[in-house]
Design an enzyme around this catalytic site. Structure first.
Site, PDB file in Angstrom:
ATOM      1  N   ARG A  69     -27.619  32.905   4.678  1.00 30.44           N
ATOM      2  CA  ARG A  69     -28.984  33.021   4.182  1.00 30.44           C
ATOM      3  C   ARG A  69     -29.804  31.902   4.781  1.00 30.44           C
ATOM      4  O   ARG A  69     -29.275  30.984   5.399  1.00 30.44           O
ATOM      5  CB  ARG A  69     -29.007  32.921   2.646  1.00 30.44           C
ATOM      6  CG  ARG A  69     -28.421  31.626   2.126  1.00 30.44           C
ATOM      7  CD  ARG A  69     -28.867  31.288   0.719  1.00 30.44           C
ATOM      8  NE  ARG A  69     -28.141  30.139   0.169  1.00 30.44           N
ATOM      9  CZ  ARG A  69     -28.370  28.873   0.465  1.00 30.44           C
ATOM     10  NH1 ARG A  69     -29.329  28.558   1.345  1.00 30.44           N
ATOM     11  NH2 ARG A  69     -27.667  27.894  -0.082  1.00 30.44           N
ATOM     12  N   GLY A  70     -31.121  31.964   4.580  1.00 24.51           N
ATOM     13  CA  GLY A  70     -31.966  30.870   5.002  1.00 24.51           C
ATOM     14  C   GLY A  70     -31.838  29.689   4.061  1.00 24.51           C
ATOM     15  O   GLY A  70     -31.156  29.748   3.034  1.00 24.51           O
ATOM     16  N   GLY A  71     -32.484  28.590   4.417  1.00 21.93           N
ATOM     17  CA  GLY A  71     -32.495  27.426   3.556  1.00 21.93           C
ATOM     18  C   GLY A  71     -31.329  26.491   3.807  1.00 21.93           C
ATOM     19  O   GLY A  71     -30.484  26.711   4.668  1.00 21.93           O
ATOM     20  N   THR A  74     -27.489  24.200  -1.632  1.00 18.36           N
ATOM     21  CA  THR A  74     -27.925  24.226  -3.019  1.00 18.36           C
ATOM     22  C   THR A  74     -26.718  24.371  -3.922  1.00 18.36           C
ATOM     23  O   THR A  74     -25.589  24.542  -3.466  1.00 18.36           O
ATOM     24  CB  THR A  74     -28.943  25.347  -3.283  1.00 18.36           C
ATOM     25  OG1 THR A  74     -29.585  25.112  -4.549  1.00 18.36           O
ATOM     26  CG2 THR A  74     -28.285  26.717  -3.305  1.00 18.36           C
ATOM     27  N   HIS A  76     -25.084  26.287  -7.415  1.00 11.17           N
ATOM     28  CA  HIS A  76     -25.111  27.348  -8.426  1.00 11.17           C
ATOM     29  C   HIS A  76     -24.087  27.001  -9.489  1.00 11.17           C
ATOM     30  O   HIS A  76     -22.996  26.491  -9.176  1.00 11.17           O
ATOM     31  CB  HIS A  76     -24.752  28.704  -7.817  1.00 11.17           C
ATOM     32  CG  HIS A  76     -25.688  29.173  -6.759  1.00 11.17           C
ATOM     33  ND1 HIS A  76     -27.059  29.160  -6.916  1.00 11.17           N
ATOM     34  CD2 HIS A  76     -25.463  29.679  -5.522  1.00 11.17           C
ATOM     35  CE1 HIS A  76     -27.626  29.639  -5.819  1.00 11.17           C
ATOM     36  NE2 HIS A  76     -26.679  29.955  -4.959  1.00 11.17           N
ATOM     37  N   ALA A 140     -34.923  28.087  -6.730  1.00 13.39           N
ATOM     38  CA  ALA A 140     -34.655  28.090  -5.290  1.00 13.39           C
ATOM     39  C   ALA A 140     -34.560  29.522  -4.791  1.00 13.39           C
ATOM     40  O   ALA A 140     -34.112  30.418  -5.521  1.00 13.39           O
ATOM     41  CB  ALA A 140     -33.355  27.347  -4.992  1.00 13.39           C
ATOM     42  N   ILE A 141     -34.976  29.732  -3.536  1.00 10.26           N
ATOM     43  CA  ILE A 141     -34.945  31.070  -2.935  1.00 10.26           C
ATOM     44  C   ILE A 141     -34.360  30.978  -1.531  1.00 10.26           C
ATOM     45  O   ILE A 141     -34.755  30.117  -0.742  1.00 10.26           O
ATOM     46  CB  ILE A 141     -36.350  31.688  -2.887  1.00 10.26           C
ATOM     47  CG1 ILE A 141     -36.855  31.945  -4.315  1.00 10.26           C
ATOM     48  CG2 ILE A 141     -36.357  32.986  -2.075  1.00 10.26           C
ATOM     49  CD1 ILE A 141     -38.283  32.440  -4.386  1.00 10.26           C
ATOM     50  N   GLY A 153     -31.054  35.926  -2.628  1.00 11.96           N
ATOM     51  CA  GLY A 153     -32.204  36.039  -3.517  1.00 11.96           C
ATOM     52  C   GLY A 153     -32.644  34.721  -4.116  1.00 11.96           C
ATOM     53  O   GLY A 153     -32.919  33.760  -3.398  1.00 11.96           O
ATOM     54  N   CYS A 171     -31.646  21.678  -1.213  1.00 15.29           N
ATOM     55  CA  CYS A 171     -32.514  22.359  -0.252  1.00 15.29           C
ATOM     56  C   CYS A 171     -32.991  21.434   0.861  1.00 15.29           C
ATOM     57  O   CYS A 171     -33.982  21.718   1.531  1.00 15.29           O
ATOM     58  CB  CYS A 171     -33.703  23.014  -0.966  1.00 15.29           C
ATOM     59  SG  CYS A 171     -33.217  24.195  -2.241  1.00 15.29           S
TER      60      CYS A 171
END
Length: 216
Positions: A69-71, A74, A76, A140-141, A153, A171
């Protein structure tokens, strides 16, 4: 849009959910099943997107899962609502517009709880901005488009233990912090927040979705 509610099963293993997401993505992309929102609470895990730099993970002992994914990196974990919209995109594949739609859904949700949230120029996600304070990210996305169908997502901090972010640079942003809905005075379960977020996502994502008649 159908709902794949993993919250009812308790906390989920990241690898198992990732495999489930990819299987679902293939089926949605092939037109074999309907657009789906996955609702998840993960066991503690750190994931690193395509923009992660070595300095974003200063503790070499932190186990990190690389993900497409991008970013940047992070966290979770318990108390965080993660939502993966798996939708087949109609028309132009505008990733920026799609991210803005996810942000707006969360901004509108938080407004229902009396939380004034917004965007920060040049930074993805949903933020709490207060005069004289560091900007704090509450959601965050990180997304990906593949075969005209979305993956990954958003991650909304509901009752998250923010101390778990301390082992990374969340991030990749060094001059900002993180915050949860609980820290802002809202005490809700993930199920309660998810129930109120889903309609906002359906409204914001409607313009990206392939019309039903085209999938019939």
């Amino acid at each position: 849009m159908q709902i794949d509610n993993l919250l009812s099963e308790g906390r989920s293993d990241y690898a198992a959910v990732d495999a489930r997401q990819r299987n679902l993505h293939e089926r949605v992309a092939a037109g074999e099943t309907a657009d789906t929102l996955m609702l998840i609470e993960f066991d503690p895990v750190y994931t690193a997107g395509s923009r992660t730099k070595p300095e974003d993970i200063p503790d070499a002992n932190v186990p990190v899962v690389p993900i497409d994914r991008g970013g940047s990196v992070t966290y979770h974990g318990p108390g965080q609502l993660v939502v993966y919209p798996i939708i087949k995109v109609h028309g132009r594949q505008d990733v920026v517009a799609y991210v803005r739609a996810l942000e707006q859904a969360v901004i509108d949700l938080l407004a229902e709880y009396g939380i004034a949230a917004g965007r920060v120029e040049g930074r993805t996600g949903v933020w709490i901005v207060r005069p004289g304070q560091f900007d704090r990210k509450i959601c965050a996305i990180g997304v990906r488009f593949s075969s005209r169908t979305t993956m990954h997502g958003l991650a909304l901090n509901v009752t998250t233990d923010l101390g778990d972010f301390d082992r990374i640079v969340p991030c990749g942003i060094r001059d900002a912090g993180v915050v949860s809905m609980r820290d802002l005075g809202v005490e809700q379960t993930l199920e309660e927040v998810a129930a109120r977020l889903v309609p906002h996502l359906e409204q914001q994502l409607a313009r990206f979705r392939v019309p039903v008649e085209e999938t019939a």
